[in-house]
Write a protein that holds these residues in place. Sequence first.
Motif, PDB file in Angstrom:
ATOM      1  N   PRO A 133       0.826  -1.219   0.000  1.00 39.49           N
ATOM      2  CA  PRO A 133       0.000   0.000   0.000  1.00 39.49           C
ATOM      3  C   PRO A 133       0.858   1.265   0.000  1.00 39.49           C
ATOM      4  N   ASN A 135      -0.505   4.444   0.229  1.00 39.76           N
ATOM      5  CA  ASN A 135      -1.144   5.548   0.927  1.00 39.76           C
ATOM      6  C   ASN A 135      -2.193   4.993   1.891  1.00 39.76           C
ATOM      7  N   ALA A 137      -5.484   5.111   1.810  1.00 42.49           N
ATOM      8  CA  ALA A 137      -6.602   4.423   1.159  1.00 42.49           C
ATOM      9  C   ALA A 137      -6.232   2.985   0.820  1.00 42.49           C
ATOM     10  N   GLU A 138      -5.076   2.811   0.212  1.00 44.58           N
ATOM     11  CA  GLU A 138      -4.661   1.464  -0.171  1.00 44.58           C
ATOM     12  C   GLU A 138      -4.425   0.581   1.045  1.00 44.58           C
ATOM     13  N   TYR A 141      -7.986  -0.363   2.199  1.00 37.01           N
ATOM     14  CA  TYR A 141      -8.596  -1.280   1.238  1.00 37.01           C
ATOM     15  C   TYR A 141      -8.017  -2.687   1.394  1.00 37.01           C
ATOM     16  N   ARG A 146     -13.435  -1.778   0.680  1.00 28.10           N
ATOM     17  CA  ARG A 146     -13.873  -0.427   0.319  1.00 28.10           C
ATOM     18  C   ARG A 146     -15.049   0.071   1.167  1.00 28.10           C
ATOM     19  N   ASP A 150     -14.750   3.507   3.185  1.00 30.84           N
ATOM     20  CA  ASP A 150     -15.470   4.702   2.751  1.00 30.84           C
ATOM     21  C   ASP A 150     -16.478   5.174   3.796  1.00 30.84           C
ATOM     22  N   ARG A 154     -13.233   7.648   5.085  1.00 34.62           N
ATOM     23  CA  ARG A 154     -13.099   8.624   3.994  1.00 34.62           C
ATOM     24  C   ARG A 154     -13.652  10.010   4.357  1.00 34.62           C
ATOM     25  N   ASP A 164      -7.792  13.818   0.717  1.00 34.08           N
ATOM     26  CA  ASP A 164      -8.399  12.507   0.536  1.00 34.08           C
ATOM     27  C   ASP A 164      -7.469  11.429   1.086  1.00 34.08           C
ATOM     28  N   GLU A 166      -6.263   9.013  -0.379  1.00 34.92           N
ATOM     29  CA  GLU A 166      -5.188   8.713  -1.329  1.00 34.92           C
ATOM     30  C   GLU A 166      -3.995   9.650  -1.154  1.00 34.92           C
ATOM     31  N   ASP A 167      -4.206  10.811  -0.560  1.00 40.13           N
ATOM     32  CA  ASP A 167      -3.126  11.785  -0.365  1.00 40.13           C
ATOM     33  C   ASP A 167      -2.387  11.610   0.953  1.00 40.13           C
ATOM     34  N   ALA A 324       1.219  11.288   1.768  1.00 41.41           N
ATOM     35  CA  ALA A 324       1.812  10.065   1.221  1.00 41.41           C
ATOM     36  C   ALA A 324       3.149  10.326   0.544  1.00 41.41           C
TER      37      ALA A 324
END
Length: 379
Positions: A133, A135, A137-138, A141, A146, A150, A154, A164, A166-167, A324
């Motif tokens: 992973p 970040n 999010a990964e 997940y 998910r 979320d 999230r 987010d 992902e960042d 990240a």
Amino acid sequence: MTPTKPVLIVGAGFSGAVHARVLAEAGYRVDVIDIRPHIGGNAYDHVDANGIRVHAYGPHLFHTKNKPIADWLRQFGTFVDYTHRVRARLPSGVMAPLPINLDTVNLVFGTSYTTPEQVAEHLARVAVPIAEPANAAEYLYAHIGRDLTDLFFRPYTKKMWAFDLEDMAAAVVKRIPLRSDRTDTYFADDEIQMMPRDGYTAVFERLFDHPLISVALTTAFDRGMLAGYAFCFNAMPIDAYFDFSEGELPYRSIRFHTRTIADAPAQDWSVTNYTDAGSLTRETRWDCLPHHIVHETGRRTITAEEPCDYRDNHRERYYPVKTADNRFQAIYSKYKAIADESLPRMSFIGRCGTYQYLDMDQVINQSLSTARRWIAARA
């Protein structure tokens, strides 16, 4: 031999207080200054008009696996056991245990699991196969899939950090345990969980109660002060010290919204997290913390938190931002290199001085180590 000049400590929070106490006990004269009108830094607490002890800058809950750190802190106050529980208010209004556990999974998916093995199998089925992973999010997940990511993480991450998932660095969410059994306590992996019976401010009063320590509040740091001191341990923001020459280090801040209620129903948790897309992240019912009803008035105090950029909140810095791509850490590294090269009689300490998100036990441990090394180097 101790120097003829005293040591200056900028900041009267945990990092400054621990440095001050260790140095004073070793025979060094110490002057502590703080720009705020109170000791304790972000751990400062007080009793409000409702007779309730309130933590002025959000709930501070001491937990650690490090017994020597807890034993050192116990010298400065009476501590009582406390088990922290959090509930997440789902958009439906249902209260779910947080961290995610067996009951949380059943509530969200309508399942009726009874064993950790069933939950583990469910999470393995919904997890996204991501070997490394990159970040937050990964990371989520790959561990819970998910839907749970979320729902619980999230929206909360977006309003807390203004980024987010992902960042954000995976380390931001790794702090939160994920469980497959019915354990519903937040710090279950930490053997020691405790609260000061008489509040954190009383602990700081005892920390600073030494004949070689003087404290000056409502006092801003000025470089001209340094000439009068042998050394300076500085907890101010390192980028502010250097006039932001290498760029500004961002922080998230919190606006606190406090209200009074009467006839409050009993509950066995103190903090409620909001999973919706609104502006609030969590609220604390202070009477649910041990010994926080100091004078019974029949009224209860609740504080809700609204994150914001620190520049929009009188430059009150609470949480360093860890992305990240580590772009802000790279800026801090430049300041650290300049400080190491140009300031032989200064060390930056604490959350703002080192641009780290540190729990209280980590601050105490780091400060004890730094102060003791400094003393040993001069023995």
